[in-house]
Scaffold this active site. Structure first.
Site, short mmCIF file in Angstrom:
data_model
loop_
_atom_site.label_atom_id
_atom_site.label_comp_id
_atom_site.label_asym_id
_atom_site.label_seq_id
_atom_site.Cartn_x
_atom_site.Cartn_y
_atom_site.Cartn_z
N THR A 45 -2.06 36.18 -12.24
CA THR A 45 -2.29 36.82 -10.95
C THR A 45 -1.38 38.03 -10.83
O THR A 45 -0.43 38.19 -11.59
CB THR A 45 -1.97 35.86 -9.79
OG1 THR A 45 -0.57 35.54 -9.85
CG2 THR A 45 -2.76 34.58 -9.87
N ILE A 102 2.69 33.72 -11.45
CA ILE A 102 2.83 34.31 -10.12
C ILE A 102 3.96 35.33 -10.18
O ILE A 102 5.00 35.08 -10.79
CB ILE A 102 3.10 33.23 -9.04
CG1 ILE A 102 3.16 33.87 -7.65
CG2 ILE A 102 4.36 32.43 -9.35
CD1 ILE A 102 3.16 32.86 -6.51
N ILE A 105 6.76 32.64 -14.04
CA ILE A 105 7.16 33.63 -13.06
C ILE A 105 7.06 35.00 -13.72
O ILE A 105 7.69 35.24 -14.75
CB ILE A 105 8.59 33.39 -12.55
CG1 ILE A 105 8.74 31.94 -12.05
CG2 ILE A 105 8.92 34.39 -11.45
CD1 ILE A 105 7.78 31.53 -10.95
N LYS A 106 6.27 35.89 -13.12
CA LYS A 106 6.07 37.22 -13.70
C LYS A 106 7.17 38.16 -13.22
O LYS A 106 7.39 38.33 -12.02
CB LYS A 106 4.70 37.78 -13.30
CG LYS A 106 3.54 37.12 -14.01
CD LYS A 106 2.21 37.68 -13.56
CE LYS A 106 1.86 38.96 -14.26
NZ LYS A 106 0.47 39.41 -13.95
N ILE A 107 7.82 38.78 -14.18
CA ILE A 107 8.88 39.76 -13.91
C ILE A 107 8.54 41.03 -14.68
O ILE A 107 8.29 40.97 -15.89
CB ILE A 107 10.25 39.22 -14.34
CG1 ILE A 107 10.61 37.97 -13.55
CG2 ILE A 107 11.34 40.29 -14.18
CD1 ILE A 107 11.92 37.30 -13.99
#
Length: 369
Positions: free
Chosen positions: A44, A108, A139-141
């Site tokens: 996403t 996310i 976790i998208k960084i």
């Protein structure tokens, strides 16, 4: 291997859908894509959530409850998106279990507003991880300069990370270093390295869009529509080299996982190109291809999977970039431009999402009167 998507999986490519909405979850569409299209993960971003909520009958009751509580737009976004990601993670949980944690992943993203703030990125990544509370979340960084130390710190906490917005080999090398450093710190802190997973999202079609624009201006048409694929192939060469090195091997021997390359932005933007180009030309073992649904369906319908198209193509890829430089394209400037635009686009989508939710919350309050 009766379908092209099954053939992709057989060749070591994980298929992740680049789209999530509550409607997909509630209608069973997501489960159906897992069963019929070999989808084994989902990603996403703010643009995707903005589209989902703008279309959002599925969110109406929750928005009304949040409005009644007096939630702000940011509070509502956090609750709505983490609920969706948690529900999607549950849909994918059997894939996660069957693949020993490699797939079945749901990503996310931290707020794009934090892309240049290391400490705030770390704090939000921890909050997202704790709130979703599922082992198969990523976790998208973003791979900004401020994002690199955040990646290290979050990995060190035992949190799995999807590093996004990678365009250059130089930055990708920094991402790999950040991951390995995080694993070393996690190991020192006593974390189980086998539970920590990561992917590095290397963007493809956006590279072609920017380079082709410059090639047109330079009159070097013969080099068009190749830079994205050749750049990705060189990224895979770097991945193979770095994870075969002594530093990585020490961690892998202790149970760590490689950080898999992920091909992002694989929807074809030039209608003159084959609509499966960024899938069929980037088949390589141990990779992820995250696809918009249109690309997924095109691949399922008529994709021709001919096996590994990456590891035997490093020489031509280097030759291509020699020719690109000779033609006058400053690729460092290309990747800097793309990173800046990528962050800006996500921030713009985030603002759109905030406005959409704020409007919906206002409507919920008025409906309650």
């Amino acid at each position: 291997m009766s379908t092209p998507t099954a053939a992709l999986v057989a060749n070591g490519v994980s298929i992740w859908l680049d789209d999530l909405s509550r409607q997909r979850i509630m209608t069973g569409n997501l489960a159906d894509l897992i069963a019929t299209r070999n989808v084994n993960g989902i990603t996403t971003n703010p643009t995707i959530f903005a589209g989902a909520l703008a279309d959002g009958a599925a969110y109406e009751s929750q928005v009304n409850v949040l409005a009644g509580r007096g939630a702000t737009a940011d509070e509502a976004i956090f609750e709505i998106t983490t609920d969706d990601v948690r529900a999607a993670a549950d849909v994918f949980r059997h894939v996660y279990d069957e693949t020993d944690g490699v797939d079945g992943r749901v990503s996310i993203e931290v707020s794009p507003d934090l892309a240049h703030d290391t400490d705030a990125t770390i704090a939000e990544a921890k909050k997202l991880w704790a709130t979703v509370d599922r082992p198969n979340v990523h976790i998208k960084i973003p791979a900004t300069l401020a994002g690199l130390p955040a990646i290290t710190a979050v990995i060190a906490e035992g949190i799995s990370v999807n590093v996004t917005l990678i365009f250059s080999l130089e930055r990708y090398a920094g991402v790999i270093d950040a991951y390995l450093t995080g694993l070393e710190q996690a190991q020192a802190a006593g974390h189980d390295l086998s539970k920590i997973h990561s992917v590095a999202s290397f963007f493809v079609s956006r590279v072609d869009t920017e380079v082709d624009k410059r090639l047109t201006e330079l009159g070097a048409e013969a080099l068009k529509s190749k830079s994205g694929i050749e750049n990705a192939r060189l990224a895979y060469e770097l991945y193979e080299r770095e994870f075969a090195g002594d530093r990585a091997k020490k961690l892998l021997d202790a149970g760590a996982n490689v950080q898999r390359p992920l091909w992002a932005s694989t929807g074809v933007k030039d209608p003159s190109l084959p609509d499966t180009l960024y899938v069929t030309e980037l088949v390589a073992p141990g990779t992820v291809n995250t696809m918009p649904e249109k690309t997924l369906e095109a691949t399922f319908d008529h994709g021709v999977i001919e096996g590994d198209k990456v590891t035997n193509a490093y020489g031509p890829a280097h030759e291509y970039f020699d020719a690109l430089r000779a033609a006058g394209v400053d690729f460092d400037d290309v990747t800097h431009t793309l990173e800046t635009e990528g962050v800006d686009k996500f921030i713009a989508s985030w603002k759109e999402l905030q406005e959409t939710v704020a409007t919906a919350l206002k409507g919920g309050v008025e409906a309650a009167r």
